[in-house]
Design a protein around this motif. Structure first.
Motif, PDB file in Angstrom:
ATOM      1  N   PRO A  77       0.782  -1.239   0.000  1.00 45.10           N
ATOM      2  CA  PRO A  77       0.000   0.000   0.000  1.00 45.10           C
ATOM      3  C   PRO A  77       0.810   1.284   0.000  1.00 45.10           C
ATOM      4  N   ARG A  78       2.010   1.251   0.575  1.00 39.88           N
ATOM      5  CA  ARG A  78       2.728   2.516   0.738  1.00 39.88           C
ATOM      6  C   ARG A  78       3.476   2.972  -0.504  1.00 39.88           C
ATOM      7  N   LEU A  79       3.549   2.122  -1.514  1.00 38.37           N
ATOM      8  CA  LEU A  79       4.488   2.420  -2.591  1.00 38.37           C
ATOM      9  C   LEU A  79       3.965   3.340  -3.676  1.00 38.37           C
ATOM     10  N   CYS A  80       4.741   4.355  -3.973  1.00 43.38           N
ATOM     11  CA  CYS A  80       4.577   5.170  -5.169  1.00 43.38           C
ATOM     12  C   CYS A  80       5.874   5.944  -5.276  1.00 43.38           C
ATOM     13  N   PHE A  81       6.776   5.482  -6.106  1.00 42.84           N
ATOM     14  CA  PHE A  81       8.070   6.165  -6.161  1.00 42.84           C
ATOM     15  C   PHE A  81       8.681   6.135  -7.560  1.00 42.84           C
ATOM     16  N   ALA A  82       9.584   7.070  -7.754  1.00 38.53           N
ATOM     17  CA  ALA A  82      10.333   7.167  -9.005  1.00 38.53           C
ATOM     18  C   ALA A  82      11.706   6.581  -8.752  1.00 38.53           C
ATOM     19  N   THR A  83      12.199   5.804  -9.683  1.00 37.65           N
ATOM     20  CA  THR A  83      13.500   5.174  -9.467  1.00 37.65           C
ATOM     21  C   THR A  83      14.262   5.060 -10.786  1.00 37.65           C
ATOM     22  N   GLY A  84      15.526   4.739 -10.684  1.00 41.28           N
ATOM     23  CA  GLY A  84      16.337   4.490 -11.878  1.00 41.28           C
ATOM     24  C   GLY A  84      17.207   5.664 -12.266  1.00 41.28           C
ATOM     25  N   VAL A  85      18.505   5.453 -12.150  1.00 41.48           N
ATOM     26  CA  VAL A  85      19.449   6.494 -12.579  1.00 41.48           C
ATOM     27  C   VAL A  85      19.535   6.482 -14.105  1.00 41.48           C
ATOM     28  N   PHE A  86      19.596   5.300 -14.683  1.00 37.58           N
ATOM     29  CA  PHE A  86      19.696   5.172 -16.146  1.00 37.58           C
ATOM     30  C   PHE A  86      18.345   4.815 -16.767  1.00 37.58           C
ATOM     31  N   ARG A  87      17.674   3.798 -16.187  1.00 38.29           N
ATOM     32  CA  ARG A  87      16.372   3.349 -16.713  1.00 38.29           C
ATOM     33  C   ARG A  87      15.295   3.931 -15.797  1.00 38.29           C
ATOM     34  N   ARG A  88      14.880   5.148 -16.169  1.00 37.36           N
ATOM     35  CA  ARG A  88      13.976   5.870 -15.271  1.00 37.36           C
ATOM     36  C   ARG A  88      12.558   5.298 -15.358  1.00 37.36           C
ATOM     37  N   ARG A  89      11.958   5.048 -14.201  1.00 36.29           N
ATOM     38  CA  ARG A  89      10.626   4.455 -14.206  1.00 36.29           C
ATOM     39  C   ARG A  89       9.895   4.716 -12.887  1.00 36.29           C
ATOM     40  N   ILE A  90       8.594   4.424 -12.919  1.00 37.15           N
ATOM     41  CA  ILE A  90       7.751   4.646 -11.738  1.00 37.15           C
ATOM     42  C   ILE A  90       7.246   3.290 -11.248  1.00 37.15           C
ATOM     43  N   VAL A  91       7.186   3.131  -9.955  1.00 42.38           N
ATOM     44  CA  VAL A  91       6.595   1.923  -9.366  1.00 42.38           C
ATOM     45  C   VAL A  91       5.506   2.386  -8.395  1.00 42.38           C
ATOM     46  N   GLU A 116       5.466  11.873  -9.707  1.00 42.43           N
ATOM     47  CA  GLU A 116       6.621  10.958  -9.858  1.00 42.43           C
ATOM     48  C   GLU A 116       7.346  11.201 -11.180  1.00 42.43           C
ATOM     49  N   ALA A 117       6.562  11.460 -12.238  1.00 47.98           N
ATOM     50  CA  ALA A 117       7.181  11.744 -13.539  1.00 47.98           C
ATOM     51  C   ALA A 117       8.053  13.007 -13.444  1.00 47.98           C
ATOM     52  N   ALA A 118       7.587  13.964 -12.633  1.00 47.41           N
ATOM     53  CA  ALA A 118       8.379  15.191 -12.444  1.00 47.41           C
ATOM     54  C   ALA A 118       9.719  14.858 -11.788  1.00 47.41           C
ATOM     55  N   HIS A 119       9.712  13.929 -10.832  1.00 49.18           N
ATOM     56  CA  HIS A 119      10.978  13.486 -10.209  1.00 49.18           C
ATOM     57  C   HIS A 119      11.920  12.940 -11.281  1.00 49.18           C
ATOM     58  N   LEU A 120      11.349  12.162 -12.204  1.00 51.44           N
ATOM     59  CA  LEU A 120      12.189  11.540 -13.234  1.00 51.44           C
ATOM     60  C   LEU A 120      12.711  12.586 -14.214  1.00 51.44           C
ATOM     61  N   ARG A 121      11.854  13.542 -14.582  1.00 52.76           N
ATOM     62  CA  ARG A 121      12.307  14.606 -15.490  1.00 52.76           C
ATOM     63  C   ARG A 121      13.420  15.414 -14.847  1.00 52.76           C
ATOM     64  N   ARG A 122      13.296  15.636 -13.536  1.00 50.39           N
ATOM     65  CA  ARG A 122      14.329  16.389 -12.810  1.00 50.39           C
ATOM     66  C   ARG A 122      15.572  15.538 -12.554  1.00 50.39           C
ATOM     67  N   ARG A 123      15.459  14.240 -12.806  1.00 48.97           N
ATOM     68  CA  ARG A 123      16.528  13.262 -12.546  1.00 48.97           C
ATOM     69  C   ARG A 123      16.895  13.216 -11.060  1.00 48.97           C
ATOM     70  N   ASP A 124      15.861  13.251 -10.213  1.00 44.17           N
ATOM     71  CA  ASP A 124      16.102  13.195  -8.772  1.00 44.17           C
ATOM     72  C   ASP A 124      16.758  11.898  -8.298  1.00 44.17           C
ATOM     73  N   PRO A 125      16.431  10.712  -8.903  1.00 41.39           N
ATOM     74  CA  PRO A 125      17.157   9.510  -8.457  1.00 41.39           C
ATOM     75  C   PRO A 125      18.672   9.642  -8.648  1.00 41.39           C
ATOM     76  N   LEU A 126      19.085  10.284  -9.743  1.00 40.05           N
ATOM     77  CA  LEU A 126      20.524  10.500  -9.972  1.00 40.05           C
ATOM     78  C   LEU A 126      21.088  11.480  -8.943  1.00 40.05           C
ATOM     79  N   VAL A 127      20.324  12.541  -8.670  1.00 38.11           N
ATOM     80  CA  VAL A 127      20.763  13.527  -7.672  1.00 38.11           C
ATOM     81  C   VAL A 127      20.934  12.841  -6.313  1.00 38.11           C
TER      82      VAL A 127
END
Lengths: 131, 326
Positions: B157-171, B192-203
């Motif tokens: 239930p708790r999951l909604c996150f953006a992940t992936g430094v190279f293969r960006r995706r949402i779970v 979450e898509a905004a996180h990926l556009r900003r490349r927050d997982p890489l940051v």
């Protein structure tokens, strides 16, 4: 006593055996072995060992059927996948505790019902004010 | 002990001192630059928090690089050995490392052990998390949201996150999808898509490495400051396309779902309150593109040039300071 269910990702052969076990609802190692043909074919002893391992993981219950064990799944596929997903989710959240996770809501933070009601009221007030 | 070993230990000791001193200052700076202010976009604040968090690592590497430079240039035969000139104070040198103070070498040994342990633990966490994420994704249904691959996974239930430094995706979890209305879910996925556009997982990955040079509490505080501003930036971006109310409702609904599985443990919801308030009470949300990563390339490059130009000065300054302490 039946072993406690261990929710962890299944290996390739374990997943194949569970597929058959779920489709048959009750089966012996021989019956599973007979179902696995072509590229999925494995030795009877390999299937027997795998089913014993799945029993120890709590995924298959068993009872004596003559000389052999008869196995049945303790959980449906949906129940197993849900339990596995919950365990994996906990693992992801704990693994990312140190590194951070770009998540919708901070999983480590807890909020109380009262605060959520206040925030809902705030959103509602804003919606009415806009009209 | 060989001069090379002593030199490495001295460099590690220096990195520990500089990172340890710069860390708290960097957090103070990050608090200041990431604080909400009228007209300053959350994205800009997140960039500032990110760059501030890099300061301890850059300072440590800069000082070590500068200290290293004359020795390396001498070893490469590019400059003459200058060691005869400073018999009067502490000498941090690849060729004559034995003159390094003992306490600095001891501090360096401890620092190296701590760096290695923290890096190892962090790497283990990353591997564990990535493995669990892949296993979870195998259980789910593949979709596409806002141009990014997304996987809806069962339960969790708790999951909604953006992940992936190279293969960006949402779970995200099916439970969340069931709990949120269509517009709320769409807003949550836009966040979450905004996180990926900003490349927050890489940051976050960069912050994780940079954090090794600072005290753990400092690294945690820096990361939290960045994330708080980044979350607001993504809220604002999602609000542009889905409206602030839908995003605010999605946040509250997701928190409510989390509450239902967390046995009602109480803790301040300050961040959530700030985010919802920012969405519904601010007139005209300020949105700006993320530039932190671009600047993060400029900073080390500038540092490299500075080290190349002023390496000798840094080297002598470090030796002088160490002599005063010794």
């Amino acid at each position: 006593m039946e072993p406690k269910v261990v929710f962890e990702p299944l290996g390739e052969l374990e997943a194949t055996v569970m597929e058959v076990a779920w489709s048959l609802s009750s089966s012996t190692a021989r019956e599973v072995c007979d179902r696995l043909t072509g590229p999925r074919e494995r030795a009877y002893t390999t299937i027997m060992t795998t089913m014993d391992r799945l029993h120890r993981k709590g995924l298959l219950a068993r009872e004596k059927d003559g000389q052999a064990w008869r196995y049945r799944p303790t959980l449906s596929r949906v129940e197993f996948e849900r339990g596995l997903a919950d365990g994996l989710a906990d693992e992801i959240l704990s693994a990312h505790g140190a590194t951070g996770l770009a998540a919708l809501v901070d999983a480590a933070a807890r909020v109380d019902e009262e605060l959520l009601d206040q925030l809902t009221a705030l959103i509602e007030r804003h919606r009415k004010d806009k009209r | 002990m060989s001069p090379e070993s002593t030199f490495v230990l001295a460099c590690a000791g220096l990195a520990a001192i500089v990172g340890g001193v710069a860390g708290p200052l960097a957090v103070r700076l990050a608090r200041r630059v990431s604080a909400p202010a009228p007209g300053r976009a959350a994205s800009t604040r997140a960039d500032a928090a990110f760059l501030s968090a890099l300061i301890p690592a850059l300072a440590a590497l800069g000082v070590v690089g500068g200290t290293l430079m004359p020795s390396v240039l001498t070893a490469a035969g590019l400059v003459a050995d200058h060691c005869d000139d400073h018999g009067h104070h502490v000498h941090v040198c690849l060729a004559h490392g034995a003159t390094t103070p003992g306490w600095l070498a001891a501090l360096g040994a401890v620092a190296l052990a701590v760096y290695a342990t923290r890096a190892g633990l962090r790497l283990a966490d990353v591997i564990r998390g990535a493995r669990a994420t892949r296993a979870l994704e195998r259980l789910g249904v593949r979709e596409t949201h806002a141009g990014f691959p997304a996987t809806r996974v069962p339960g969790a239930p708790r999951l909604c996150f953006a992940t992936g430094v190279f293969r960006r995706r949402i779970v995200y979890s099916a439970a969340l999808a069931d709990h949120l209305s269509a517009s709320e879910l769409s807003a949550a996925l836009a966040h979450e898509a905004a996180h990926l556009r900003r490349r927050d997982p890489l940051v976050l990955a960069i912050l994780s490495v940079a954090g090794l040079f600072a005290w753990p509490s400092v690294a945690r505080a820096s990361r939290a400051l960045f994330l708080a501003a980044a979350e607001e930036a993504c809220d604002a971006e999602a609000a542009v396309t889905h409206g602030p109310e839908a995003v605010a409702r999605a946040l509250v609904a997701a928190a409510r779902l989390q509450l239902s599985v967390a046995n009602g443990l109480s803790l301040t919801g300050r961040t959530l309150t700030a985010r919802v308030s920012a969405l519904v009470t601010t007139d005209g949300l300020c949105v700006a593109p993320a530039r932190g990563l671009v600047h993060a390339w400029v900073l080390p490059s500038a540092l490299g040039v500075a080290v190349a130009l002023f390496g000798a000065e840094v080297h002598h300054a470090v030796e002088t300071v160490l002599s005063l302490i010794d």
